[in-house]
Scaffold this active site. Structure first.
Site, PDB file in Angstrom:
ATOM      1  N   ARG A  74      10.677  10.358   3.732  1.00 42.27           N
ATOM      2  CA  ARG A  74      10.038   9.987   2.472  1.00 42.27           C
ATOM      3  C   ARG A  74       8.815   9.141   2.756  1.00 42.27           C
ATOM      4  NH1 ARG A  74      12.276   5.783  -2.070  1.00 42.27           N
ATOM      5  NH2 ARG A  74      10.992   6.462  -3.808  1.00 42.27           N
ATOM      6  N   GLU A 103      10.485  -8.863  -1.593  1.00 41.10           N
ATOM      7  CA  GLU A 103      11.041  -7.630  -1.024  1.00 41.10           C
ATOM      8  C   GLU A 103      10.294  -7.405   0.269  1.00 41.10           C
ATOM      9  OE1 GLU A 103      11.066  -4.013   0.242  1.00 41.10           O
ATOM     10  OE2 GLU A 103      10.168  -3.456  -1.671  1.00 41.10           O
ATOM     11  N   ARG A 132       6.908  -1.581 -10.980  1.00 44.09           N
ATOM     12  CA  ARG A 132       8.177  -2.284 -10.795  1.00 44.09           C
ATOM     13  C   ARG A 132       8.035  -3.788 -10.988  1.00 44.09           C
ATOM     14  NH1 ARG A 132      11.733  -0.981  -5.495  1.00 44.09           N
ATOM     15  NH2 ARG A 132      10.555  -2.639  -4.491  1.00 44.09           N
ATOM     16  N   CYS A 151      10.015   0.766   3.330  1.00 44.99           N
ATOM     17  CA  CYS A 151      10.920  -0.272   3.815  1.00 44.99           C
ATOM     18  C   CYS A 151      12.363   0.209   3.822  1.00 44.99           C
ATOM     19  CB  CYS A 151      10.780  -1.522   2.959  1.00 44.99           C
ATOM     20  SG  CYS A 151      11.055  -1.226   1.201  1.00 44.99           S
ATOM     21  N   TRP A 181       0.800  -1.224   0.000  1.00 42.40           N
ATOM     22  CA  TRP A 181       0.000   0.000   0.000  1.00 42.40           C
ATOM     23  C   TRP A 181       0.834   1.275   0.000  1.00 42.40           C
ATOM     24  CZ3 TRP A 181       1.521   2.751   4.128  1.00 42.40           C
ATOM     25  CH2 TRP A 181       1.952   2.076   5.276  1.00 42.40           C
ATOM     26  N   ASN A 182       2.138   1.186   0.345  1.00 43.05           N
ATOM     27  CA  ASN A 182       2.879   2.438   0.575  1.00 43.05           C
ATOM     28  C   ASN A 182       3.333   3.132  -0.710  1.00 43.05           C
ATOM     29  OD1 ASN A 182       4.660   0.316   0.193  1.00 43.05           O
ATOM     30  ND2 ASN A 182       6.193   1.086   1.613  1.00 43.05           N
ATOM     31  N   GLU A 189      10.328  -2.529  12.454  1.00 41.61           N
ATOM     32  CA  GLU A 189      10.184  -1.531  11.412  1.00 41.61           C
ATOM     33  C   GLU A 189       9.132  -0.513  11.857  1.00 41.61           C
ATOM     34  OE1 GLU A 189      10.435  -1.912   6.603  1.00 41.61           O
ATOM     35  OE2 GLU A 189       8.989  -3.188   7.632  1.00 41.61           O
ATOM     36  N   LYS A 247      -2.466  -8.534  -7.430  1.00 35.44           N
ATOM     37  CA  LYS A 247      -3.328  -8.349  -6.264  1.00 35.44           C
ATOM     38  C   LYS A 247      -2.784  -7.160  -5.473  1.00 35.44           C
ATOM     39  CE  LYS A 247      -3.354  -9.061  -2.334  1.00 35.44           C
ATOM     40  NZ  LYS A 247      -3.305  -8.053  -1.212  1.00 35.44           N
ATOM     41  N   GLU A 274      14.787  -6.329  -7.812  1.00 33.08           N
ATOM     42  CA  GLU A 274      13.871  -5.660  -8.736  1.00 33.08           C
ATOM     43  C   GLU A 274      14.576  -4.434  -9.294  1.00 33.08           C
ATOM     44  OE1 GLU A 274       9.404  -6.647  -7.317  1.00 33.08           O
ATOM     45  OE2 GLU A 274      10.438  -5.182  -6.055  1.00 33.08           O
ATOM     46  N   ALA A 287      -2.745  -4.108  -2.496  1.00 36.16           N
ATOM     47  CA  ALA A 287      -3.132  -4.025  -1.087  1.00 36.16           C
ATOM     48  C   ALA A 287      -4.567  -3.518  -0.978  1.00 36.16           C
ATOM     49  CB  ALA A 287      -2.182  -3.104  -0.334  1.00 36.16           C
TER      50      ALA A 287
END
Length: 490
Positions: A291, A263, A172, A297, A163-164, A394, A187, A471, A189
């Protein structure tokens, strides 16, 4: 239903421009039930999108499998041209798409525009890579035969996006899949489906054939995706998300030995040595921390600053963080938007409270905000002990936690003391120290005197529990290709 009282006419038009059905086999399909999309700045619904069932997911996979042979046989130049058209459409419609991204995710409009440009660049990069798939030819060492090496698309791919960065992460993954000749089921988020649906509509207009890219939105990802992962027609899974979910998906993929790239989570250390340019270090810290409102992440999670400059660095960073305007991402000048949902605010609140209970001090921020929306202020904590939970989790929020260190060996031990290994940041004016420390960090990426590492032309990915594969970059397309060796007797 759109909420008339919270959207401007321009915002309402942007939301209404996005299809809200499932995109399967080149058509938009409705469902019996729907999934609300909420504005994180207000908590109010923006619209509703289709809520797919497992049968819908299998229909999407059937379409992808049926289209696979034809798309794989499509000349690379044609695949490249389609991606270039999608690149241009994204740039042409950046303002509309940025408004959609801001409304459903919360990031400031300026950052959303940057994400659209970033997403478009993935399409351009992989458009260029599509026509450069190479192989090999060599004589056998013992003579008498030749080795031919070629690359072929891995096949129907399942792409799960977060979602971020909903637009950029879609591009990507979809970009290299299309370039390599793979069909896909995407699919997104459940919090941010609109960007992916808008991306599907743009790819359709760019000329992607029916069945090659399919998008299914759902409120129950596990129920939808598990049958697809276990279906032998699925040959690749690319996932961006949490490490916990990634591990579960890897277990499922093991049943059919499916190709995977992951990832996953990060716990990025940000190292500032006493010879660093502090102006540059503070600027880099702002980029690495703030950011996407800290919801990345790659966000700097743990700031280790050498003792001789820790007080000055913390003071400068706190001054910069305190000056950041907070509000709805569509408001002019706003830099700190809302977090994605109430759970995100609760998590950040708990982590900050735990750190303060263990002796950390807040130079700025440190308390959740009252009122509507999922807001948390920019926060700087100092004297954060290594046993604080914030050092091992995190954060995904606008909180910088600072601790002092004395020696290079000490800080490397502390920086590497985590199961994660996505990215690290190093600030020093010594080239020798910089290269030495970069090589010693257990991460897949390092920013040396820079606070942003993401670039479509660079291989993005981590080590340890931060993921598998890469990626972007020259190797990004290889994640969607199988290498085939052909022995030829002369």
């Amino acid at each position: 239903m759109l909420t008339e009282d919270t959207l401007t006419a321009e915002e309402r038009a942007a939301i209404e421009s996005v299809p809200t059905g499932l995109f399967i086999d080149g058509e938009w399909r409705t469902t019996a039930s729907t999934l609300p999309v909420l504005d994180p700045a207000t908590g109010q619904p923006l619209c509703s999108v289709a809520d797919a069932t497992p049968d819908d997911g299998l229909a999407a996979l059937t379409a992808a499998a049926a289209a696979q042979a034809g798309w794989a046989a499509t000349p690379p130049r044609e695949r490249s041209d389609i991606l270039m058209r999608a690149h241009r459409l994204l740039l042409d419609e950046a303002d509309r798409l940025a408004t959609v991204a801001t409304l459903e995710m919360g990031k400031p409009l300026a950052e959303a525009r940057g994400e659209i440009t970033y997403a478009a660049e993935f399409f351009r990069w992989f458009a260029e890579e599509a026509v450069r798939l190479d192989g090999g030819y060599m004589p056998a060492p013992g003579g008498g035969s030749r080795f031919l090496v070629t690359k072929q698309p891995v096949g129907p791919s399942l792409l799960i996006t977060p979602w971020n960065f909903p637009m950029a992460m879609g591009a990507r993954k979809i970009g290299p899949a299309l370039a390599a000749g793979c069909t896909s089921v995407v699919k997104p988020a459940e919090q941010t489906p609109l960007c992916t649906l808008a991306l599907a509509e743009i790819l359709h207009r760019a000329g992607v054939p029916a069945g090659v890219v399919n998008v299914v939105t759902t409120s129950d990802p596990g129920r939808l995706m598990t049958p697809l992962i276990l279906d032998e027609r699925s040959r690749k899974l690319s996932f961006t998300g949490s490490t916990a979910v990634g591990k579960l998906l890897l277990e499922q993929c093991a049943r059919t030995v499916m190709r995977t790239s992951m990832e996953l989570g990060g716990n990025a250390p940000f190292l500032v040595f006493d010879d660093a340019d502090l102006d540059a270090a503070v600027e880099g810290a702002m980029a690495a921390k703030m950011r996407n409102i800290g919801q990345a992440c790659t966000a700097a999670n743990r700031f280790f600053v050498q003792r001789g400059v820790v007080a000055e660095f913390a003071e400068r960073l706190a001054a910069r963080m305190a000056a950041l305007p907070l509000g709805r991402g569509t408001e002019p000048g706003v830099v700190v938007g809302p977090l994605i949902d109430e759970d995100a605010v609760a998590k950040v609140t708990e982590l900050v409270a735990d750190a303060r209970e263990r002796g950390a001090r807040a130079l700025v921020g440190g308390e959740p905000m009252t009122g509507p929306g999922n807001f948390y202020p920019a926060t700087v904590l100092v004297d954060v002990p290594d046993d604080a939970r914030i050092c091992h989790t995190e954060v995904f929020g606008p909180v910088a936690s600072i601790a002092a260190f004395d020696t290079e060996a000490e800080v490397l031990d502390r920086a590497n003391d985590t199961p994660y290994g996505l990215v690290g940041y190093v600030y020093t004016e010594s080239l020798r120290r910089g290269l030495r420390v970069c090589e010693a960090l257990d991460t897949g990426m390092v920013g040396l005197n820079q606070g942003v590492v993401s670039n479509p032309a660079a291989p993005f990915g981590g080590v340890k529990e931060s993921g598998l594969g890469r990626e972007g970059g020259l190797v990004g397309i290889d994640e969607f290709l199988e290498i085939k060796y052909i022995g030829v007797t002369l």
